[in-house]
Write a protein that holds these residues in place. Sequence first.
Motif, short mmCIF file in Angstrom:
data_model
loop_
_atom_site.label_atom_id
_atom_site.label_comp_id
_atom_site.label_asym_id
_atom_site.label_seq_id
_atom_site.Cartn_x
_atom_site.Cartn_y
_atom_site.Cartn_z
N ARG A 90 7.97 0.97 -8.30
CA ARG A 90 8.47 -0.37 -8.01
C ARG A 90 9.98 -0.40 -7.85
NH1 ARG A 90 7.55 -3.09 -13.86
NH2 ARG A 90 9.68 -2.84 -14.58
N CYS A 91 10.40 -1.45 -7.17
CA CYS A 91 11.82 -1.72 -6.98
C CYS A 91 11.98 -3.22 -6.80
CB CYS A 91 12.37 -0.95 -5.77
SG CYS A 91 11.45 -1.21 -4.24
N TYR A 92 13.21 -3.66 -6.81
CA TYR A 92 13.49 -5.09 -6.68
C TYR A 92 14.47 -5.33 -5.55
CZ TYR A 92 11.21 -5.80 -11.17
OH TYR A 92 10.29 -5.85 -12.17
N ALA B 246 0.82 -1.21 0.00
CA ALA B 246 0.00 0.00 0.00
C ALA B 246 0.85 1.26 0.00
CB ALA B 246 -0.94 0.00 1.21
N ASP B 247 2.03 1.20 0.64
CA ASP B 247 2.90 2.37 0.76
C ASP B 247 4.34 1.92 0.55
OD1 ASP B 247 4.50 4.52 1.56
OD2 ASP B 247 3.24 5.01 3.30
N ILE B 248 4.83 2.07 -0.68
CA ILE B 248 6.16 1.55 -1.01
C ILE B 248 7.26 2.32 -0.30
CG2 ILE B 248 6.56 2.90 -3.11
CD1 ILE B 248 7.67 0.21 -4.34
N ALA B 249 7.08 3.60 -0.08
CA ALA B 249 8.12 4.38 0.62
C ALA B 249 8.30 3.86 2.04
CB ALA B 249 7.77 5.86 0.61
N ALA B 250 7.21 3.61 2.73
CA ALA B 250 7.28 3.09 4.11
C ALA B 250 7.86 1.68 4.11
CB ALA B 250 5.90 3.11 4.76
N PHE B 251 7.42 0.84 3.17
CA PHE B 251 7.95 -0.53 3.11
C PHE B 251 9.45 -0.51 2.86
CE2 PHE B 251 9.45 -4.28 0.99
CZ PHE B 251 8.96 -5.29 1.80
N TYR B 252 9.87 0.29 1.89
CA TYR B 252 11.29 0.38 1.53
C TYR B 252 12.12 0.81 2.74
CZ TYR B 252 15.50 1.97 -0.96
OH TYR B 252 16.79 2.15 -1.38
N GLU B 253 11.68 1.85 3.42
CA GLU B 253 12.41 2.36 4.58
C GLU B 253 12.52 1.30 5.68
OE1 GLU B 253 11.43 5.59 8.01
OE2 GLU B 253 11.24 6.32 5.94
N GLN B 254 11.41 0.62 5.97
CA GLN B 254 11.42 -0.42 7.02
C GLN B 254 12.29 -1.61 6.61
OE1 GLN B 254 7.25 -1.20 7.54
NE2 GLN B 254 6.86 0.83 8.37
N THR C 145 17.60 -1.05 -6.60
CA THR C 145 17.46 0.41 -6.72
C THR C 145 16.43 0.85 -5.67
OG1 THR C 145 15.59 0.42 -8.27
CG2 THR C 145 17.83 0.34 -9.23
N GLU C 146 16.32 2.14 -5.48
CA GLU C 146 15.21 2.65 -4.67
C GLU C 146 13.95 2.55 -5.53
OE1 GLU C 146 15.73 7.41 -5.56
OE2 GLU C 146 16.83 6.51 -3.89
N PRO C 147 12.76 2.76 -4.98
CA PRO C 147 11.54 2.69 -5.79
C PRO C 147 11.58 3.72 -6.93
CG PRO C 147 11.00 2.61 -3.46
CD PRO C 147 12.47 2.94 -3.56
N GLU D 243 9.98 -8.52 -6.77
CA GLU D 243 9.51 -7.19 -7.15
C GLU D 243 8.59 -6.68 -6.06
OE1 GLU D 243 6.12 -5.61 -10.05
OE2 GLU D 243 7.85 -6.39 -11.17
N VAL D 244 8.80 -5.44 -5.64
CA VAL D 244 7.92 -4.78 -4.68
C VAL D 244 7.33 -3.58 -5.39
CG1 VAL D 244 7.74 -3.65 -2.44
CG2 VAL D 244 9.36 -5.54 -2.76
#
Length: 155
Positions: free
Chosen positions: A119-121, A91-99, A109-111, A131-132
């Motif tokens: 998306r990012c991998y 739902a929130d890729i920025a929050a998922f990526y950071e966590q 890469t970053e999203p 893939e996220v």
Amino acid sequence: MTPRDDWPTPAQGLVLTHFLTVRDVAVSRRFYADVFGGQVVLEENPCIVKIANGWIIMNPGGGPTPDKPETVLTAPEPGDPVSSFLNVRVADIAAFYEQAVAKGARFLTEPLDRKAELRCYIRDPDGYLIEVGQATGMLEGTFADRTDPPGSGAR
């Protein structure tokens, strides 16, 4: 044993799980439980981790068995071509990526904004590609540019 909500055992119909051949069950189990917030349902033989509405099943590789003759299971080696990957929608890729980064996950890469989605991998401990993504433009009818395979003649 009766079906339980945390086991991939449907009362009727079917459920879809994803099996991974892993080098170290404990390391992979920890990765999927920590990074994706999974619930360890069974520690080993096979390891089962419930993630959201799906399950990852993991076991070490091995040779053929009576139910899969001539089939050898191995984890990918660095540089192996990728023919399939796990696709995780958040739902929130920025929050998922950071966590995930805070938990030690390493992304390729970053999203990135791909018009239809962000998306990012990431690679898991065995090198499996994941893939996220977060739907963005596709929710409003905007999709990524078409990519034609080399040699297809399409322009």
